[in-house]
Design a protein around this motif. Structure first.
Motif, PDB file in Angstrom:
ATOM      1  N   HIS A   3     -30.197  12.687  53.328  1.00 16.01           N
ATOM      2  CA  HIS A   3     -30.445  12.383  51.995  1.00 16.01           C
ATOM      3  C   HIS A   3     -29.386  11.443  51.317  1.00 16.01           C
ATOM      4  CE1 HIS A   3     -32.644  12.341  48.019  1.00 16.01           C
ATOM      5  NE2 HIS A   3     -31.345  12.984  47.601  1.00 16.01           N
ATOM      6  N   LYS A   4     -28.145  12.156  51.134  1.00 15.55           N
ATOM      7  CA  LYS A   4     -26.849  11.368  50.795  1.00 15.55           C
ATOM      8  C   LYS A   4     -25.920  11.099  51.799  1.00 15.55           C
ATOM      9  CE  LYS A   4     -27.087  13.200  46.274  1.00 15.55           C
ATOM     10  NZ  LYS A   4     -26.405  14.108  45.325  1.00 15.55           N
ATOM     11  N   GLU A   5     -25.671   9.894  52.487  1.00 15.79           N
ATOM     12  CA  GLU A   5     -25.011   9.497  53.458  1.00 15.79           C
ATOM     13  C   GLU A   5     -24.254   8.482  53.302  1.00 15.79           C
ATOM     14  OE1 GLU A   5     -26.078  10.281  57.803  1.00 15.79           O
ATOM     15  OE2 GLU A   5     -27.283   8.565  57.205  1.00 15.79           O
ATOM     16  N   VAL A   6     -23.120   8.137  53.630  1.00 19.48           N
ATOM     17  CA  VAL A   6     -22.413   6.860  53.637  1.00 19.48           C
ATOM     18  C   VAL A   6     -22.714   6.289  54.981  1.00 19.48           C
ATOM     19  CG1 VAL A   6     -19.895   5.950  53.728  1.00 19.48           C
ATOM     20  CG2 VAL A   6     -20.558   8.135  52.115  1.00 19.48           C
ATOM     21  N   ARG A   7     -23.272   4.976  54.995  1.00 21.27           N
ATOM     22  CA  ARG A   7     -23.644   4.446  56.144  1.00 21.27           C
ATOM     23  C   ARG A   7     -22.762   3.075  55.911  1.00 21.27           C
ATOM     24  NH1 ARG A   7     -27.137   5.819  59.458  1.00 21.27           N
ATOM     25  NH2 ARG A   7     -27.504   3.744  60.297  1.00 21.27           N
ATOM     26  N   ALA A   8     -21.987   2.753  57.167  1.00 21.40           N
ATOM     27  CA  ALA A   8     -21.114   1.922  56.996  1.00 21.40           C
ATOM     28  C   ALA A   8     -20.467   1.052  58.396  1.00 21.40           C
ATOM     29  CB  ALA A   8     -19.711   2.307  56.446  1.00 21.40           C
ATOM     30  N   ASP A   9     -20.053  -0.071  58.344  1.00 20.18           N
ATOM     31  CA  ASP A   9     -19.468  -0.734  59.509  1.00 20.18           C
ATOM     32  C   ASP A   9     -18.012  -0.259  59.252  1.00 20.18           C
ATOM     33  OD1 ASP A   9     -18.396  -2.326  61.307  1.00 20.18           O
ATOM     34  OD2 ASP A   9     -18.538  -4.105  60.006  1.00 20.18           O
ATOM     35  N   TYR A  10     -17.722   0.196  60.168  1.00 26.11           N
ATOM     36  CA  TYR A  10     -16.107   1.100  60.318  1.00 26.11           C
ATOM     37  C   TYR A  10     -15.606   1.266  61.924  1.00 26.11           C
ATOM     38  CZ  TYR A  10     -18.443   5.476  61.627  1.00 26.11           C
ATOM     39  OH  TYR A  10     -19.001   6.431  62.316  1.00 26.11           O
ATOM     40  N   ASP A  11     -14.691   1.263  62.018  1.00 21.51           N
ATOM     41  CA  ASP A  11     -13.866   1.499  63.299  1.00 21.51           C
ATOM     42  C   ASP A  11     -12.871   2.683  63.076  1.00 21.51           C
ATOM     43  OD1 ASP A  11     -11.274   0.368  62.175  1.00 21.51           O
ATOM     44  OD2 ASP A  11     -11.702  -1.525  63.207  1.00 21.51           O
ATOM     45  N   GLU A 106     -31.242   3.698  48.690  1.00 16.37           N
ATOM     46  CA  GLU A 106     -30.558   2.849  49.550  1.00 16.37           C
ATOM     47  C   GLU A 106     -32.056   1.696  49.493  1.00 16.37           C
ATOM     48  OE1 GLU A 106     -29.100   0.445  51.147  1.00 16.37           O
ATOM     49  OE2 GLU A 106     -28.054   1.595  52.342  1.00 16.37           O
ATOM     50  N   ARG A 107     -31.734   0.579  49.870  1.00 17.57           N
ATOM     51  CA  ARG A 107     -32.810  -0.527  49.865  1.00 17.57           C
ATOM     52  C   ARG A 107     -33.212  -0.890  51.040  1.00 17.57           C
ATOM     53  NH1 ARG A 107     -34.823  -0.330  44.466  1.00 17.57           N
ATOM     54  NH2 ARG A 107     -33.038   0.872  43.567  1.00 17.57           N
ATOM     55  N   ASP A 108     -34.580  -1.568  51.177  1.00 16.10           N
ATOM     56  CA  ASP A 108     -34.758  -2.188  52.593  1.00 16.10           C
ATOM     57  C   ASP A 108     -34.645  -3.667  52.191  1.00 16.10           C
ATOM     58  OD1 ASP A 108     -36.920  -3.130  51.007  1.00 16.10           O
ATOM     59  OD2 ASP A 108     -38.593  -1.758  51.923  1.00 16.10           O
ATOM     60  N   HIS A 116     -33.426   7.856  51.037  1.00 15.03           N
ATOM     61  CA  HIS A 116     -32.217   8.458  50.911  1.00 15.03           C
ATOM     62  C   HIS A 116     -31.322   7.671  50.054  1.00 15.03           C
ATOM     63  CE1 HIS A 116     -32.609   5.279  54.205  1.00 15.03           C
ATOM     64  NE2 HIS A 116     -31.245   4.826  53.835  1.00 15.03           N
ATOM     65  N   ARG A 117     -30.129   7.792  49.936  1.00 16.01           N
ATOM     66  CA  ARG A 117     -29.175   7.606  48.892  1.00 16.01           C
ATOM     67  C   ARG A 117     -27.938   7.015  49.555  1.00 16.01           C
ATOM     68  NH1 ARG A 117     -30.615   7.953  43.500  1.00 16.01           N
ATOM     69  NH2 ARG A 117     -32.734   9.075  43.558  1.00 16.01           N
ATOM     70  N   SER A 118     -27.431   6.083  49.006  1.00 13.15           N
ATOM     71  CA  SER A 118     -26.206   5.293  49.413  1.00 13.15           C
ATOM     72  C   SER A 118     -25.291   5.236  48.451  1.00 13.15           C
ATOM     73  CB  SER A 118     -26.676   3.831  49.579  1.00 13.15           C
ATOM     74  OG  SER A 118     -25.767   2.965  50.177  1.00 13.15           O
ATOM     75  N   LEU A 119     -24.142   5.552  48.888  1.00 14.21           N
ATOM     76  CA  LEU A 119     -22.616   5.781  47.953  1.00 14.21           C
ATOM     77  C   LEU A 119     -22.404   4.419  47.431  1.00 14.21           C
ATOM     78  CD1 LEU A 119     -20.049   7.963  48.367  1.00 14.21           C
ATOM     79  CD2 LEU A 119     -19.164   5.758  48.426  1.00 14.21           C
ATOM     80  N   GLN A 120     -22.122   4.494  46.108  1.00 13.94           N
ATOM     81  CA  GLN A 120     -21.161   3.289  45.468  1.00 13.94           C
ATOM     82  C   GLN A 120     -20.061   3.900  44.960  1.00 13.94           C
ATOM     83  OE1 GLN A 120     -23.589   0.864  46.010  1.00 13.94           O
ATOM     84  NE2 GLN A 120     -24.883   2.475  46.383  1.00 13.94           N
TER      85      GLN A 120
END
Length: 185
Positions: A3-11, A106-108, A116-120
């Motif tokens: 439901h609340k998750e940070v999804r990102a491009d990371y290394d 979050e948006r499509d 689900h929710r995205s972090l700002q």
């Protein structure tokens, strides 16, 4: 998907967040490799780890004052320190916090809200100054990518549009940060 998750491009050392600005701010930042005047660190600046949420917010880089979309590479240590200091947006017990977090839908590709929710992450004051001076390791203008994906979406070529999106995966929040922010386990 949680439901609340940070999804990102990371290394292992960096995470990419997105911001959209006017040409006056974005072009100066790209030239300097970080934000410089007319950017104002005392004002709250919002960063978004989700490319599609940024596209929703800036209208694919077509909204006035948000014509340039920047991928900002920052240190994970800086990002996580900001999260540790963050106050949730709905918490009004802290007046003018330097770091604010909100969880937005979050948006499509069509900007429809997802379940689900995205972090700002909002940064101001000394934290914004550290972001600019210490945490940023690179800026990339992704406006052409935003426009290309948008054109494919308008043409109904959703598979092609999806193939161009940055690869974002669940970010491994430290347990103390996850609990502090109410993120999903």
């Amino acid at each position: 998907m949680k439901h609340k998750e940070v999804r990102a491009d990371y290394d292992d050392r960096h995470i990419t967040v997105y911001q959209a600005y006017s040409p006056a701010i974005a072009l100066q930042a790209l030239e300097a490799g970080t934000f410089v005047p007319p950017f104002k660190p005392d004002r709250m600046t919002w960063v978004k780890p989700s490319f599609l949420w940024m596209m929703y917010r800036c209208g694919w880089g077509l909204k006035e004052g948000q014509e340039h979309v920047l991928a900002v590479r920052v240190t994970r240590s800086g990002f996580e320190s900001a999260l540790r200091d963050a106050v949730l947006s709905h918490d009004r017990s802290v007046r003018k916090p330097e770091v604010r977090v909100q969880w937005d839908p979050e948006r499509d590709l069509h900007h429809n809200a997802l379940d689900h929710r995205s972090l700002q992450l909002g940064l101001a004051g000394a934290t914004s100054t550290r972001y600019v001076a210490e945490w940023i390791t690179g800026l990339t203008d992704v406006t052409p990518l935003a426009r290309e994906v948008h054109a494919l979406v308008r043409a109904g070529s959703l598979d092609e549009a999806t193939a161009l999106l940055p690869v974002e995966r669940p970010y491994p929040l430290p347990e103390d940060v996850r609990e502090h922010l109410g993120a999903s386990a």
